[in-house]
Design a protein around this motif. Structure first.
Motif, PDB file in Angstrom:
ATOM      1  N   LEU A 155       0.835  -1.200   0.000  1.00 49.22           N
ATOM      2  CA  LEU A 155       0.000   0.000   0.000  1.00 49.22           C
ATOM      3  C   LEU A 155       0.869   1.249   0.000  1.00 49.22           C
ATOM      4  CD1 LEU A 155      -2.839  -0.936   2.520  1.00 49.22           C
ATOM      5  CD2 LEU A 155      -2.709  -1.327   0.052  1.00 49.22           C
ATOM      6  N   ASP A 156       0.378   2.296  -0.630  1.00 44.83           N
ATOM      7  CA  ASP A 156       1.126   3.535  -0.760  1.00 44.83           C
ATOM      8  C   ASP A 156       1.355   4.184   0.608  1.00 44.83           C
ATOM      9  OD1 ASP A 156       2.546   5.337  -2.244  1.00 44.83           O
ATOM     10  OD2 ASP A 156       0.817   6.369  -3.084  1.00 44.83           O
ATOM     11  N   ASP A 157       2.310   5.099   0.658  1.00 47.30           N
ATOM     12  CA  ASP A 157       2.699   5.747   1.902  1.00 47.30           C
ATOM     13  C   ASP A 157       1.788   6.945   2.190  1.00 47.30           C
ATOM     14  OD1 ASP A 157       4.006   6.597   4.150  1.00 47.30           O
ATOM     15  OD2 ASP A 157       5.643   7.586   3.068  1.00 47.30           O
ATOM     16  N   GLU A 158       0.583   6.653   2.635  1.00 48.60           N
ATOM     17  CA  GLU A 158      -0.341   7.702   3.016  1.00 48.60           C
ATOM     18  C   GLU A 158      -1.340   7.156   4.013  1.00 48.60           C
ATOM     19  OE1 GLU A 158      -3.860   8.297   0.120  1.00 48.60           O
ATOM     20  OE2 GLU A 158      -2.078   8.175  -1.161  1.00 48.60           O
ATOM     21  N   SER A 159      -2.080   8.041   4.653  1.00 47.75           N
ATOM     22  CA  SER A 159      -3.108   7.629   5.606  1.00 47.75           C
ATOM     23  C   SER A 159      -4.407   7.377   4.852  1.00 47.75           C
ATOM     24  CB  SER A 159      -3.308   8.712   6.670  1.00 47.75           C
ATOM     25  OG  SER A 159      -2.112   8.937   7.397  1.00 47.75           O
ATOM     26  N   PHE A 160      -4.923   6.160   4.954  1.00 50.60           N
ATOM     27  CA  PHE A 160      -6.133   5.795   4.236  1.00 50.60           C
ATOM     28  C   PHE A 160      -7.354   5.957   5.135  1.00 50.60           C
ATOM     29  CE2 PHE A 160      -2.787   3.442   2.045  1.00 50.60           C
ATOM     30  CZ  PHE A 160      -3.093   3.679   0.715  1.00 50.60           C
ATOM     31  N   LEU A 161      -8.302   6.771   4.693  1.00 49.50           N
ATOM     32  CA  LEU A 161      -9.517   6.976   5.464  1.00 49.50           C
ATOM     33  C   LEU A 161     -10.418   5.748   5.410  1.00 49.50           C
ATOM     34  CD1 LEU A 161     -10.359  10.674   4.490  1.00 49.50           C
ATOM     35  CD2 LEU A 161      -9.158   9.830   6.526  1.00 49.50           C
ATOM     36  N   ASN A 162     -10.337   4.974   4.338  1.00 52.55           N
ATOM     37  CA  ASN A 162     -11.162   3.770   4.189  1.00 52.55           C
ATOM     38  C   ASN A 162     -10.309   2.507   4.323  1.00 52.55           C
ATOM     39  OD1 ASN A 162      -9.795   4.238   1.786  1.00 52.55           O
ATOM     40  ND2 ASN A 162     -11.432   3.477   0.492  1.00 52.55           N
ATOM     41  N   LEU A 163      -9.366   2.534   5.262  1.00 52.80           N
ATOM     42  CA  LEU A 163      -8.435   1.418   5.444  1.00 52.80           C
ATOM     43  C   LEU A 163      -9.132   0.080   5.688  1.00 52.80           C
ATOM     44  CD1 LEU A 163      -5.490   0.546   5.582  1.00 52.80           C
ATOM     45  CD2 LEU A 163      -5.499   1.131   8.013  1.00 52.80           C
ATOM     46  N   PRO A 164     -10.225  -0.003   6.470  1.00 54.03           N
ATOM     47  CA  PRO A 164     -10.863  -1.314   6.657  1.00 54.03           C
ATOM     48  C   PRO A 164     -11.260  -1.973   5.346  1.00 54.03           C
ATOM     49  CG  PRO A 164     -11.722   0.265   8.236  1.00 54.03           C
ATOM     50  CD  PRO A 164     -10.870   1.044   7.274  1.00 54.03           C
ATOM     51  N   ASP A 165     -11.851  -1.212   4.429  1.00 52.20           N
ATOM     52  CA  ASP A 165     -12.270  -1.794   3.151  1.00 52.20           C
ATOM     53  C   ASP A 165     -11.076  -2.185   2.301  1.00 52.20           C
ATOM     54  OD1 ASP A 165     -15.096  -1.784   3.323  1.00 52.20           O
ATOM     55  OD2 ASP A 165     -15.113   0.367   3.012  1.00 52.20           O
ATOM     56  N   ILE A 166     -10.026  -1.378   2.308  1.00 54.18           N
ATOM     57  CA  ILE A 166      -8.829  -1.692   1.530  1.00 54.18           C
ATOM     58  C   ILE A 166      -8.197  -2.994   2.023  1.00 54.18           C
ATOM     59  CG2 ILE A 166      -6.447  -0.950   1.096  1.00 54.18           C
ATOM     60  CD1 ILE A 166      -7.488   1.874   0.777  1.00 54.18           C
ATOM     61  N   LEU A 167      -8.076  -3.138   3.336  1.00 50.21           N
ATOM     62  CA  LEU A 167      -7.514  -4.369   3.892  1.00 50.21           C
ATOM     63  C   LEU A 167      -8.409  -5.564   3.583  1.00 50.21           C
ATOM     64  CD1 LEU A 167      -6.228  -3.177   7.386  1.00 50.21           C
ATOM     65  CD2 LEU A 167      -4.915  -3.507   5.285  1.00 50.21           C
ATOM     66  N   ARG A 168      -9.699  -5.370   3.672  1.00 52.27           N
ATOM     67  CA  ARG A 168     -10.620  -6.475   3.394  1.00 52.27           C
ATOM     68  C   ARG A 168     -10.474  -6.955   1.952  1.00 52.27           C
ATOM     69  NH1 ARG A 168     -15.882  -6.603   1.518  1.00 52.27           N
ATOM     70  NH2 ARG A 168     -16.196  -4.360   1.800  1.00 52.27           N
ATOM     71  N   ILE A 169     -10.416  -6.013   1.007  1.00 49.45           N
ATOM     72  CA  ILE A 169     -10.276  -6.387  -0.403  1.00 49.45           C
ATOM     73  C   ILE A 169      -8.964  -7.129  -0.626  1.00 49.45           C
ATOM     74  CG2 ILE A 169      -9.961  -5.479  -2.734  1.00 49.45           C
ATOM     75  CD1 ILE A 169     -12.827  -5.451  -1.718  1.00 49.45           C
ATOM     76  N   ALA A 170      -7.876  -6.648  -0.017  1.00 49.00           N
ATOM     77  CA  ALA A 170      -6.577  -7.298  -0.189  1.00 49.00           C
ATOM     78  C   ALA A 170      -6.595  -8.729   0.353  1.00 49.00           C
ATOM     79  CB  ALA A 170      -5.487  -6.482   0.497  1.00 49.00           C
ATOM     80  N   ILE A 171      -7.092  -8.892   1.573  1.00 54.40           N
ATOM     81  CA  ILE A 171      -7.060 -10.197   2.229  1.00 54.40           C
ATOM     82  C   ILE A 171      -8.019 -11.181   1.565  1.00 54.40           C
ATOM     83  CG2 ILE A 171      -7.563 -11.395   4.395  1.00 54.40           C
ATOM     84  CD1 ILE A 171      -6.564  -8.809   5.812  1.00 54.40           C
ATOM     85  N   GLU A 172      -9.218 -10.708   1.232  1.00 56.76           N
ATOM     86  CA  GLU A 172     -10.189 -11.598   0.610  1.00 56.76           C
ATOM     87  C   GLU A 172      -9.769 -12.024  -0.796  1.00 56.76           C
ATOM     88  OE1 GLU A 172     -14.018  -9.750   0.750  1.00 56.76           O
ATOM     89  OE2 GLU A 172     -14.293 -10.185   2.882  1.00 56.76           O
ATOM     90  N   ASN A 173      -8.855 -11.297  -1.395  1.00 59.15           N
ATOM     91  CA  ASN A 173      -8.369 -11.645  -2.730  1.00 59.15           C
ATOM     92  C   ASN A 173      -6.994 -12.296  -2.703  1.00 59.15           C
ATOM     93  OD1 ASN A 173     -10.254 -10.612  -5.074  1.00 59.15           O
ATOM     94  ND2 ASN A 173     -10.409  -9.126  -3.420  1.00 59.15           N
ATOM     95  N   GLY A 174      -6.612 -12.864  -1.556  1.00 61.11           N
ATOM     96  CA  GLY A 174      -5.443 -13.727  -1.495  1.00 61.11           C
ATOM     97  C   GLY A 174      -4.164 -13.130  -0.947  1.00 61.11           C
ATOM     98  N   ALA A 175      -4.150 -11.850  -0.570  1.00 60.37           N
ATOM     99  CA  ALA A 175      -2.933 -11.259  -0.009  1.00 60.37           C
ATOM    100  C   ALA A 175      -2.625 -11.889   1.341  1.00 60.37           C
ATOM    101  CB  ALA A 175      -3.083  -9.752   0.136  1.00 60.37           C
TER     102      ALA A 175
END
Length: 213
Positions: A155-175
């Protein structure tokens, strides 16, 4: 935030399953020393879909091996979606960018960058500007002649306001490993232990490269 505390936090993260209580105490200490200026909403992985538009289609982080100069990441797209991207670079005698709409973003943030750069949206059609650290990781991969694991999401070097959804998409897609900037450390203060087990924090580009290679 001192270097000593950052180093300690990163070491604790590597043993997070067994020492989750200790890292939470440390994050609370760091958050208190930083003040309210850097406080963010604590993360809770949603059990059900919220109103944020997302796409979930297959395990992109496990489907194929990457070559040198390739990286997978999740980012916010300019069409208000969360998408999975593949960034690829090759050596070139000058900068060549596809799609052309991200060329200005690259020229404005990188000097003397002579590569053929391709950014593919694997789950949608929108583009993103959250690719700076993934691009640097791809360059390091090419220069080191060492591929980045396909199950790694950078993930890029910034503060993500929607971090829960970003992590969910990454993990659910095999990360299996999500490389996350320390800017988001406080945001995952109360994340479930199973989520923390996927996260590896980096405090700088060099720190990220040491973890990757």
């Amino acid at each position: 935030m001192s270097e000593e505390k950052l180093d300690k936090l990163i070491k604790l993260n590597e043993r997070i399953v067994k020492q989750n209580d200790e890292i939470i105490d440390l994050l609370k200490e760091l958050n208190g020393s930083e003040g309210d200026a850097n406080s963010q909403e604590e993360i809770e992985l949603p059990e059900e879909e919220d109103e944020t538009p997302v796409k979930e289609v297959g395990e992109f982080f496990a489907d194929e091996e990457l070559s040198e100069g390739e990286v997978l990441f999740v980012a916010n797209s300019q069409d208000n979606q969360i998408d999975i991207y593949k960034l690829s670079i090759k050596k070139s005698d000058g900068l060549k960018v596809s799609p052309s709409q991200i060329e200005n973003e690259i020229r404005n943030n990188f000097d003397d960058i002579n590569y053929e750069i391709t950014l593919d949206n694997l789950t949608g059609s929108g583009m993103t500007t959250q690719f700076k650290v993934p691009l640097l990781a791809a360059i390091e991969s090419l220069n080191n002649d060492e591929a980045i694991p396909s199950n790694a999401c950078i993930l890029d070097d910034e503060s993500f306001l929607n971090l829960p959804d970003i992590l969910r998409i990454a993990i659910e897609n095999g990360a299996e490993t999500v490389y996350l900037s320390m800017k988001n450390a406080v945001s995952v203060l109360q994340a479930p232990p199973m989520i923390m087990d996927y996260l590896t924090f980096y405090k700088s580009n060099d720190d990220l490269f040491e973890k990757l290679f």
